[in-house]
Design an enzyme around this catalytic site. Structure first.
Site, PDB file in Angstrom:
ATOM      1  N   LEU A 118      15.615   6.958 107.321  1.00 51.36           N
ATOM      2  CA  LEU A 118      14.884   6.882 108.586  1.00 51.36           C
ATOM      3  C   LEU A 118      13.681   7.814 108.580  1.00 51.36           C
ATOM      4  O   LEU A 118      12.598   7.456 109.018  1.00 51.36           O
ATOM      5  CB  LEU A 118      15.802   7.239 109.763  1.00 51.36           C
ATOM      6  CG  LEU A 118      16.810   6.184 110.210  1.00 51.36           C
ATOM      7  CD1 LEU A 118      17.682   6.745 111.332  1.00 51.36           C
ATOM      8  CD2 LEU A 118      16.110   4.915 110.677  1.00 51.36           C
ATOM      9  N   ASP A 137      10.686  20.030 120.610  1.00 44.73           N
ATOM     10  CA  ASP A 137       9.813  18.950 120.128  1.00 44.73           C
ATOM     11  C   ASP A 137       9.909  17.716 121.022  1.00 44.73           C
ATOM     12  O   ASP A 137      10.117  16.600 120.544  1.00 44.73           O
ATOM     13  CB  ASP A 137      10.156  18.590 118.688  1.00 44.73           C
ATOM     14  CG  ASP A 137       9.024  17.825 118.005  1.00 44.73           C
ATOM     15  OD1 ASP A 137       7.870  17.925 118.471  1.00 44.73           O
ATOM     16  OD2 ASP A 137       9.290  17.133 117.007  1.00 44.73           O
TER      17      ASP A 137
END
Length: 681
Positions: free
Chosen positions: A42, A165
């Site tokens: 991923l 984040d």
């Protein structure tokens, strides 16, 4: 395919049955911990390892996410600290995964000298992808996002975790229920923060992360709030904060409003302004602080309260509340704020108590004033209940040939069906066969009748479209141009434009006044499985076998946006008479409602146990009828999503459903028969 788990392998995918990676020679692992089958990479986490998509064979091959720790730091202290923090992160994620909007931790283990975290896979699309689909966010959309995510931030901050984040890529709109989920709590980011602090490495994404985080590596709850504000700005302005940061540093946050394409709500602007303060001391200090201010400026209580929010107590109220309507509204406004503060952690129990209190106030208010209050919801429900009574008026059968497709005239007096190359016309009143129309050389795939009920159109595997006079049965015109079979048709609301779609992926538009082709859309992705034209005759909507819905300008053929959300082929499309809501059916057994203006998914209806083949909205715009492979016709209340009733009688899957213009008759068709239902109201 087998995925190599060497974090440095440039081409990790290998054919089945290989024992060694064909690229790097590393022994291949069929199952991690005899449970997780790694499918593909991923993302690459730089010096920390990789993140993989995997299948959990203990859960019927359900998708999951595997994070691998493979640190490349220099020195034993860094590696030791990385492993210590990775283990601590696993414990944190186990706690955080208790929240329904955070991925659940499934496993934590060591294998072949690597550490692994396995988390729940959130099936959906992130907000950046949503923005790329040209979704336009309004003030209300942004408020919904804030109200959905602030309780999640409160939850993680109370557990001592700072996300570090937050950005559109890390917020996923879950497909099953449309809720926003926060992902990528980032073992790598937590590790970067503490393992590489000695080198002064910054943490987070430039533009989204505040000054204290980028410059000093320090992060606080207020740091996440800045990132949330930057995310909301990105969605509103359609401008990346990273680009602005690259050009202007942090000076852009002083004038962020000038980058907006349209004005926003004044109160929301104040909230975003405080979220985006460069100096942390001028920012909100907690998610709860933002939440309270948002709700104080709202007229009604938002339905975002969940069991994962903060604990508190709801003040007791007298059992009798003798108040006037004016006092009632004032009290409710006060309760909204008190209720929000106190209920943030008590979840469903206190929510039900609040609803009970509100109901008591409302009832007492009505009793004292002897006034009858008409509830729009109640009237809608009463209207919906009237749809429960149906009587079967007629059944038409074609015992000789299986029926490929149907069309019903707007007044319900004529039914057209196609078997192989022939088209049959039936009387909707008597059930008698009227005539047989012949002219196609191959299978007829699709039929449509014009809004005025005068013209029948047929599309065939012979790549042609034929127009027939419905009254006389005479062929009027043949349109050609496709190189493959025509399988879907759609009329504009005024009957002047005909759209068709081919198995080869081309859409052609025809002007029925001039009998000439208007344009061809050749950039469609996937086989076209359904078509519809919006009531204002400005937008064409197409469904594909690749699970997507595409919107096009009818005049120019230019694509507007792509809608994604279904897991299978789009089998049917419908639209409400006001043109505001698009409805789609799929072989994933679901029905989805979309805001046609924004492209935002509104809700999902579930009830069919087979694929959904057919959809139609009643002329009132309040009721949806759906037909599926489960041989059932279901009626739904569009406003609430409530299933009203199920009609049974077909022995095979329903291919088509249609309402008469007056809304009093429902027609349905399957492989062998057609049924006419009268609505008793």
């Amino acid at each position: 395919m087998i995925c190599c788990l060497n974090p440095d392998c440039p081409n990790p995918l290998n054919p089945d049955k290989r024992k060694l990676c064909q690229t790097c020679g590393t022994p291949l692992v069929l199952l991690l911990r005899n449970r997780f089958r790694v499918i593909r990479v991923l993302s690459d986490e730089g010096g920390f390892g990789r993140t993989y998509l995997a299948e959990d064979i203990d859960k019927l091959n359900e998708n999951c996410v595997v994070k691998q720790l493979a640190p490349k730091f220099q020195g034993t202290w860094a590696i030791s600290k990385a492993m210590e923090l990775f283990q601590k992160e696993a414990r944190q994620l186990k706690q955080l995964g208790e929240h329904s909007q955070i991925p659940t931790l499934l496993a934590y283990f060591e294998q072949d000298n690597y550490m692994f975290l396995v988390q729940q896979f959130i099936d959906g699309h992130n907000l950046l992808k949503e923005l790329q689909w040209k979704v336009s966010y309004t003030s209300e959309d942004i408020k919904d996002i804030l109200l959905s995510l602030l309780p999640v931030l409160k939850f993680i901050h109370d557990h001592g975790v700072i996300h570090r984040d937050i950005k559109p890529q890390n917020i996923i709109r879950r497909q099953s229920d449309g809720r926003l989920c926060l992902i990528d709590f980032g073992s790598s980011k937590q590790l970067t923060a503490r393992v590489q602090m000695r080198t002064g490495t910054s943490i987070g994404s430039h533009g989204y992360s505040p000054l204290e985080q980028i410059r000093d590596g320090a992060a606080y709850p207020a740091s996440d709030l800045f990132s949330l504000g930057a995310t909301c700005f990105h969605l509103l302005a359609e401008t990346s904060p990273f680009q602005l940061w690259m050009e202007h540093g942090y000076s852009w946050v002083k004038n962020w409003c000038k980058y907006l394409r349209t004005p926003i709500d004044r109160n929301l602007a104040k909230t975003l302004d405080r979220l985006l303060q460069k100096d942390i001391k001028y920012r909100y200090q907690s998610a709860n602080e933002v939440l309270l201010e948002l709700i104080a400026n709202m007229e009604v209580t938002p339905a975002f309260i969940t069991e994962e929010t903060v604990a508190g107590t709801l003040p007791k109220l007298p059992s009798q509340l003798p108040i006037t309507p004016k006092k009632y509204f004032k009290l409710i406004n006060i309760l909204v704020v008190i209720f929000t503060v106190s209920m943030l952690g008590l979840g469903e129990f206190w929510y039900k108590q609040y609803i009970h209190i509100e109901s008591s106030i409302y009832t007492n208010s009505n009793k004292q004033n002897h006034q009858k209050v008409n509830s729009p919801h109640a009237s809608t429900t009463a209207s919906a209940n009237s749809w429960k009574s149906f009587s079967l008026a007629n059944t038409l059968e074609d015992k000789n040939q299986p029926i490929a497709c149907f069309a019903f005239s707007p007044d319900g007096t004529t039914i057209a069906s196609a078997s192989n190359q022939a088209i049959k016309l039936w009387s909707g009143k008597t059930g008698q066969e009227i005539s047989i129309l012949e002219g196609h050389s191959e299978l007829v795939n699709t039929l449509a009748i014009s809004p005025d009920g005068k013209t029948l159109v047929s599309g065939s595997d012979d790549s042609t479209i034929k127009l027939w006079n419905l009254a006389t049965g005479q062929e009027v015109r043949t349109f050609s141009g496709h190189k493959s079979g025509v399988n879907v048709l759609a009329f504009s609301n005024d009957g002047h434009i005909l759209a068709d779609g081919s198995t080869g992926g081309t859409i052609r538009l025809w002007n029925l006044l001039t009998r000439k082709e208007m344009l061809a859309i050749t950039k469609h992705k996937g086989k076209i499985t359904s078509l519809i034209i919006a009531p204002d005759n400005k937008i064409l909507i197409s469904g594909s076998d690749n699970s997507t819905i595409q919107l096009w300008y009818l005049v120019s053929g230019k694509k507007i946006l792509t809608l994604q959300g279904h897991l299978g082929e789009i089998t049917s499309l419908a639209i409400t008479p006001d043109g505001k809501t698009l409805i789609s059916g799929s072989n994933d057994k679901t029905i989805k409602l979309w805001n046609l203006k924004s492209g935002k998914q509104v809700s999902t209806f579930r009830g069919h146990v087979g694929k959904v083949n057919a959809l139609v909205v009643a002329p009132s715009g309040k009721i949806l009828a759906s037909g599926g492979d489960d041989n059932a016709i279901k009626l739904w209340e569009l406003e609430s999503g409530r299933q009203i009733t199920t009609l049974k009688g077909h022995e095979q899957g329903i291919k088509v459903v249609a309402f008469s213009q007056d809304g009093k008759t429902l027609m349905s068709g399957s492989k062998k028969m057609m049924k006419i239902w009268e609505i008793n109201r």
